[in-house]
Every structure is written in C-alpha cells, then in structure tokens.
Design a protein around this motif. Structure first.
Motif, PDB file in Angstrom:
ATOM      1  N   TRP A 152     -14.065 -34.148 -10.657  1.00  0.00           N
ATOM      2  CA  TRP A 152     -15.178 -33.229 -10.278  1.00  0.00           C
ATOM      3  C   TRP A 152     -14.928 -31.732 -10.636  1.00  0.00           C
ATOM      4  O   TRP A 152     -15.630 -31.001 -11.339  1.00  0.00           O
ATOM      5  CB  TRP A 152     -15.763 -33.482  -8.951  1.00  0.00           C
ATOM      6  CG  TRP A 152     -16.614 -34.750  -8.810  1.00  0.00           C
ATOM      7  CD1 TRP A 152     -16.564 -35.680  -9.562  1.00  0.00           C
ATOM      8  CD2 TRP A 152     -17.188 -34.948  -7.537  1.00  0.00           C
ATOM      9  NE1 TRP A 152     -17.339 -36.751  -8.825  1.00  0.00           N
ATOM     10  CE2 TRP A 152     -17.702 -36.379  -7.600  1.00  0.00           C
ATOM     11  CE3 TRP A 152     -17.392 -34.420  -6.112  1.00  0.00           C
ATOM     12  CZ2 TRP A 152     -18.589 -36.948  -6.781  1.00  0.00           C
ATOM     13  CZ3 TRP A 152     -18.308 -34.987  -5.326  1.00  0.00           C
ATOM     14  CH2 TRP A 152     -18.854 -36.178  -5.758  1.00  0.00           C
ATOM     15  N   LEU A 153     -13.563 -31.462 -10.037  1.00  0.00           N
ATOM     16  CA  LEU A 153     -13.232 -30.124 -10.208  1.00  0.00           C
ATOM     17  C   LEU A 153     -13.108 -29.759 -11.757  1.00  0.00           C
ATOM     18  O   LEU A 153     -13.320 -28.533 -12.348  1.00  0.00           O
ATOM     19  CB  LEU A 153     -11.999 -30.005  -9.412  1.00  0.00           C
ATOM     20  CG  LEU A 153     -12.219 -29.927  -7.860  1.00  0.00           C
ATOM     21  CD1 LEU A 153     -10.952 -30.185  -7.069  1.00  0.00           C
ATOM     22  CD2 LEU A 153     -13.118 -28.650  -7.489  1.00  0.00           C
ATOM     23  N   LYS A 154     -12.213 -30.675 -12.490  1.00  0.00           N
ATOM     24  CA  LYS A 154     -11.988 -30.594 -13.787  1.00  0.00           C
ATOM     25  C   LYS A 154     -13.213 -30.329 -14.816  1.00  0.00           C
ATOM     26  O   LYS A 154     -13.041 -29.365 -15.551  1.00  0.00           O
ATOM     27  CB  LYS A 154     -11.144 -31.705 -14.432  1.00  0.00           C
ATOM     28  CG  LYS A 154     -10.353 -31.623 -15.727  1.00  0.00           C
ATOM     29  CD  LYS A 154      -9.837 -32.828 -16.215  1.00  0.00           C
ATOM     30  CE  LYS A 154      -9.224 -32.659 -17.489  1.00  0.00           C
ATOM     31  NZ  LYS A 154      -8.333 -33.842 -18.050  1.00  0.00           N
ATOM     32  N   LEU A 155     -14.163 -30.898 -14.422  1.00  0.00           N
ATOM     33  CA  LEU A 155     -15.405 -30.865 -15.213  1.00  0.00           C
ATOM     34  C   LEU A 155     -15.879 -29.368 -15.298  1.00  0.00           C
ATOM     35  O   LEU A 155     -16.848 -29.043 -15.978  1.00  0.00           O
ATOM     36  CB  LEU A 155     -16.368 -31.788 -14.813  1.00  0.00           C
ATOM     37  CG  LEU A 155     -15.953 -33.306 -15.173  1.00  0.00           C
ATOM     38  CD1 LEU A 155     -17.183 -34.302 -14.414  1.00  0.00           C
ATOM     39  CD2 LEU A 155     -16.256 -33.599 -16.611  1.00  0.00           C
ATOM     40  N   LEU A 156     -15.825 -28.718 -13.941  1.00  0.00           N
ATOM     41  CA  LEU A 156     -16.214 -27.305 -13.767  1.00  0.00           C
ATOM     42  C   LEU A 156     -15.001 -26.284 -14.252  1.00  0.00           C
ATOM     43  O   LEU A 156     -15.265 -25.283 -13.793  1.00  0.00           O
ATOM     44  CB  LEU A 156     -16.571 -27.091 -12.257  1.00  0.00           C
ATOM     45  CG  LEU A 156     -17.861 -28.127 -11.974  1.00  0.00           C
ATOM     46  CD1 LEU A 156     -18.267 -28.021 -10.320  1.00  0.00           C
ATOM     47  CD2 LEU A 156     -19.151 -27.500 -12.642  1.00  0.00           C
ATOM     48  N   ASN A 157     -13.949 -26.620 -14.760  1.00  0.00           N
ATOM     49  CA  ASN A 157     -13.094 -25.817 -15.175  1.00  0.00           C
ATOM     50  C   ASN A 157     -12.312 -25.269 -13.920  1.00  0.00           C
ATOM     51  O   ASN A 157     -11.963 -24.161 -13.964  1.00  0.00           O
ATOM     52  CB  ASN A 157     -13.536 -24.716 -16.126  1.00  0.00           C
ATOM     53  CG  ASN A 157     -13.764 -25.174 -17.405  1.00  0.00           C
ATOM     54  OD1 ASN A 157     -13.096 -26.027 -17.924  1.00  0.00           O
ATOM     55  ND2 ASN A 157     -15.006 -24.624 -17.860  1.00  0.00           N
ATOM     56  N   LEU A 158     -12.307 -26.111 -12.666  1.00  0.00           N
ATOM     57  CA  LEU A 158     -11.533 -25.708 -11.535  1.00  0.00           C
ATOM     58  C   LEU A 158     -10.224 -26.520 -11.526  1.00  0.00           C
ATOM     59  O   LEU A 158     -10.267 -27.579 -11.250  1.00  0.00           O
ATOM     60  CB  LEU A 158     -12.497 -25.865 -10.252  1.00  0.00           C
ATOM     61  CG  LEU A 158     -13.677 -25.311 -10.142  1.00  0.00           C
ATOM     62  CD1 LEU A 158     -14.438 -25.653  -9.153  1.00  0.00           C
ATOM     63  CD2 LEU A 158     -13.439 -23.797  -9.694  1.00  0.00           C
ATOM     64  N   GLY A 159      -9.281 -25.732 -11.986  1.00  0.00           N
ATOM     65  CA  GLY A 159      -7.943 -26.433 -12.081  1.00  0.00           C
ATOM     66  C   GLY A 159      -7.245 -26.511 -10.766  1.00  0.00           C
ATOM     67  O   GLY A 159      -6.965 -25.487  -9.995  1.00  0.00           O
ATOM     68  N   VAL A 160      -6.923 -27.805 -10.457  1.00  0.00           N
ATOM     69  CA  VAL A 160      -6.166 -28.195  -9.105  1.00  0.00           C
ATOM     70  C   VAL A 160      -4.779 -27.531  -9.384  1.00  0.00           C
ATOM     71  O   VAL A 160      -4.019 -27.891 -10.165  1.00  0.00           O
ATOM     72  CB  VAL A 160      -6.002 -29.598  -8.839  1.00  0.00           C
ATOM     73  CG1 VAL A 160      -5.349 -29.934  -7.621  1.00  0.00           C
ATOM     74  CG2 VAL A 160      -7.654 -30.043  -8.683  1.00  0.00           C
ATOM     75  N   THR A 161      -4.389 -26.826  -8.515  1.00  0.00           N
ATOM     76  CA  THR A 161      -2.812 -26.351  -8.332  1.00  0.00           C
ATOM     77  C   THR A 161      -1.825 -26.969  -7.268  1.00  0.00           C
ATOM     78  O   THR A 161      -0.719 -27.176  -7.400  1.00  0.00           O
ATOM     79  CB  THR A 161      -3.043 -24.788  -8.043  1.00  0.00           C
ATOM     80  OG1 THR A 161      -3.376 -24.539  -6.697  1.00  0.00           O
ATOM     81  CG2 THR A 161      -3.846 -23.891  -8.793  1.00  0.00           C
ATOM     82  N   ARG A 162      -2.667 -27.168  -5.975  1.00  0.00           N
ATOM     83  CA  ARG A 162      -1.900 -27.870  -5.125  1.00  0.00           C
ATOM     84  C   ARG A 162      -2.620 -28.972  -4.351  1.00  0.00           C
ATOM     85  O   ARG A 162      -3.947 -29.140  -4.222  1.00  0.00           O
ATOM     86  CB  ARG A 162      -1.389 -26.991  -4.121  1.00  0.00           C
ATOM     87  CG  ARG A 162      -0.281 -26.103  -4.537  1.00  0.00           C
ATOM     88  CD  ARG A 162       0.532 -25.253  -3.183  1.00  0.00           C
ATOM     89  NE  ARG A 162      -0.742 -24.213  -3.226  1.00  0.00           N
ATOM     90  CZ  ARG A 162      -0.362 -23.206  -2.464  1.00  0.00           C
ATOM     91  NH1 ARG A 162       0.633 -23.282  -1.617  1.00  0.00           N
ATOM     92  NH2 ARG A 162      -1.202 -22.226  -2.189  1.00  0.00           N
ATOM     93  N   SER A 163      -2.159 -30.086  -3.625  1.00  0.00           N
ATOM     94  CA  SER A 163      -2.829 -30.900  -2.789  1.00  0.00           C
ATOM     95  C   SER A 163      -1.837 -31.178  -1.778  1.00  0.00           C
ATOM     96  O   SER A 163      -0.720 -31.237  -1.698  1.00  0.00           O
ATOM     97  CB  SER A 163      -3.299 -31.994  -3.623  1.00  0.00           C
ATOM     98  OG  SER A 163      -2.272 -32.858  -4.141  1.00  0.00           O
ATOM     99  N   HIS A 164      -2.437 -31.675  -0.607  1.00  0.00           N
ATOM    100  CA  HIS A 164      -1.731 -31.792   0.581  1.00  0.00           C
ATOM    101  C   HIS A 164      -2.601 -33.104   1.364  1.00  0.00           C
ATOM    102  O   HIS A 164      -3.725 -33.373   1.341  1.00  0.00           O
ATOM    103  CB  HIS A 164      -1.907 -30.584   1.484  1.00  0.00           C
ATOM    104  CG  HIS A 164      -1.417 -29.552   1.017  1.00  0.00           C
ATOM    105  ND1 HIS A 164      -0.056 -28.854   1.116  1.00  0.00           N
ATOM    106  CD2 HIS A 164      -1.896 -28.526   0.234  1.00  0.00           C
ATOM    107  CE1 HIS A 164       0.213 -28.054   0.476  1.00  0.00           C
ATOM    108  NE2 HIS A 164      -0.921 -27.671  -0.248  1.00  0.00           N
ATOM    109  N   PHE A 165      -1.894 -33.919   1.991  1.00  0.00           N
ATOM    110  CA  PHE A 165      -2.224 -35.071   2.837  1.00  0.00           C
ATOM    111  C   PHE A 165      -1.734 -34.850   4.320  1.00  0.00           C
ATOM    112  O   PHE A 165      -0.556 -34.502   4.505  1.00  0.00           O
ATOM    113  CB  PHE A 165      -1.870 -36.388   2.076  1.00  0.00           C
ATOM    114  CG  PHE A 165      -2.518 -36.443   0.985  1.00  0.00           C
ATOM    115  CD1 PHE A 165      -3.795 -37.406   1.027  1.00  0.00           C
ATOM    116  CD2 PHE A 165      -2.137 -36.236  -0.167  1.00  0.00           C
ATOM    117  CE1 PHE A 165      -4.469 -37.788  -0.191  1.00  0.00           C
ATOM    118  CE2 PHE A 165      -2.743 -36.798  -1.357  1.00  0.00           C
ATOM    119  CZ  PHE A 165      -3.896 -37.314  -1.420  1.00  0.00           C
ATOM    120  N   GLY A 166      -2.260 -35.259   5.134  1.00  0.00           N
ATOM    121  CA  GLY A 166      -1.855 -35.332   6.626  1.00  0.00           C
ATOM    122  C   GLY A 166      -2.721 -36.078   7.580  1.00  0.00           C
ATOM    123  O   GLY A 166      -3.437 -37.069   6.964  1.00  0.00           O
TER     124      GLY A 166
END
Length: 257
Positions: free
Chosen positions: A175-189
C-alpha cells in the motif's frame, strides 16, 4: 465497513486498550515511538487517533496536533492530548490540514479500524511535505495473537477487538509503495502469548528479547516507518566559489603540480 461501524470499532479498541494486553501493547508502542520520533525534525507533526499514548512525546517539533473525529469526547481527549493542539475532522479520510503541510504523521492502529483505509493513507500522503515521514502501528496477523484471534469462531472468545481488519506487514508495504511512501524501517514487538492477565504477561516478558533474536517477524504488533518520495526531485548542494572553480579549470589536471 461504514463510518458508523468504524466509530464502533474504535470505541471497542478504546475499551480493549484498558485490558492487561492493551496496557502491554501501549507500553511497548510508547517506548518504540519515543525512540523513533526523537530525532525527526521539522515544524509540524500530528498524531492520528489513539490518544491513550503520546506518540509525539519525545519529538521536539514546535507544532504538534492530536487528530480526532467529531464523535470523540473532547474533554477526555484534551486531557490525554497534553500539550498537543486538537484538530477535529469528520473522519480520518478528510484530515483538516493543507496539502504538503506536515513533516510527520503517526497513526497508531488507525488503518485497521478505518472504514476506508486506502483513502486514509492517500490523505496522509496528501498532507505530508516531500520527504515527510509517516509511522504506522498495526496488529500482526502472522503472530500468536493473530492465530488466537483467527480461531475466535471456535472459542467464541476473541482476544483482540473483533471489528478490526488486521493488515499484514507485506500488504502494508505494498500500500505504501503505491503511494511513493518508501519504507525505511520496520519493527516488531509484543512476543508474549495471548494471555489475559497481567501476571502471565509479565511471566513471559523474557520472550521479548528471545523473539527479537529467534522469530523477529512474529511479534503481535508492528511499526512501519516510511518517507514520502517525490519523483523528479533532486537535492541541491551549496554553490561552489566561482573564482576558485574558474582558477582550477584554467590548468589541466594532468599539468597541475
């Protein structure tokens, strides 16, 4: 999910956040958001939804808002918002901010309970400046909590709010990629099993460190940090000194000593 159903699901989330599991999630998310937002700079930041945590507490921008819907209890919201200004919207699919006016948007558990999650995300993209940042929190369906929620029809005892449509990390990134929102980091907890009491959640606290090391993508909650990319935009560096540039060009590089 229509807007009325969305409001009911948000109310259900509000109640769940007071449970032992909800408090456990809030503590992890607060600590993670404090770390993520502390070094994000700019002028304008907004937290969309979930005033039970202060997503911008560690951020130092001069202008901070708490976005709420017209169905919110403004007295309780003002108390929870602290030093943030309150911006009231019809719903989160129509944010009351000008286009390209915000440096940072934080959305804790908004998209999974929204009537139109794609429209909410498009609205966030609209209000972000170029290179503006967004942080999204969500429940991870590929976790012990997600599996526990999936068998609620058998047990007739849901662990998480029933009305939510939980979005996987890969789907969120698409979803983010389609809006040119590039993921830089992701976290799980939140790796503890889906226990209902504070005692048992605390007993499994050791699983936080173990989970990060051995099964990092199976945490019950995730955060995605993305940046708004604008095609064709280039960064302009400082202008060179014309005199020194012309002097250096007067002597061929092979003849310089």
């Amino acid at each position: 999910m229509d807007s009325a159903a969305s409001e009911k699901s948000i109310i259900a989330l509000d109640g769940w956040l007071k449970s032992p599991a909800g408090i456990y999630v809030r503590e992890w998310e607060q600590a993670c958001l404090d770390e993520l937002t502390a070094n994000i700079f700019g002028y304008n930041a907004v937290q969309v939804g979930m005033p039970q945590i202060d997503a911008l507490a560690a951020n130092r921008m001069p202008n901070k808002w708490q976005a709420a819907t017209r169905m919110s209890n403004l007295d309780e919201l003002a108390l929870a918002a602290g030093n943030k200004q309150i911006a009231v919207a019809l719903d989160f699919a129509e944010l009351p901010f000008a286009s390209q006016s915000l440096d940072l948007v934080v959305m804790p558990h908004v998209l999974e309970f929204a009537a139109e999650p794609h429209q909410v995300l498009r609205e966030v993209e609209r209000v972000l400046i170029p290179e503006g940042q967004v942080i999204i929190c969500g429940f991870n369906p590929a976790s012990l909590w997600g599996v526990r929620q999936g068998v609620r029809r058998i047990t007739r005892s849901p662990y998480l709010p029933v009305a939510g449509e939980f979005i996987s990390m890969p789907r969120m990134k698409d979803w983010l990629k389609l809006l040119n929102l590039g993921v830089t980091r992701s976290h799980f907890g939140c790796y503890a099993p889906p226990c209902r009491s504070t005692h048992w959640l605390n007993r499994f606290a050791f699983m936080e460190n173990a989970g990060k090391r051995w099964w990092p993508y199976l945490g019950a909650v995730y955060m995605v940090h993305a940046v708004k990319r604008v095609k064709g935009m280039t960064l302009i560096g400082p202008a060179w000194n014309k005199k020194s540039a012309s002097a250096s060009q007067g002597v061929p590089a092979t003849n310089r000593k």
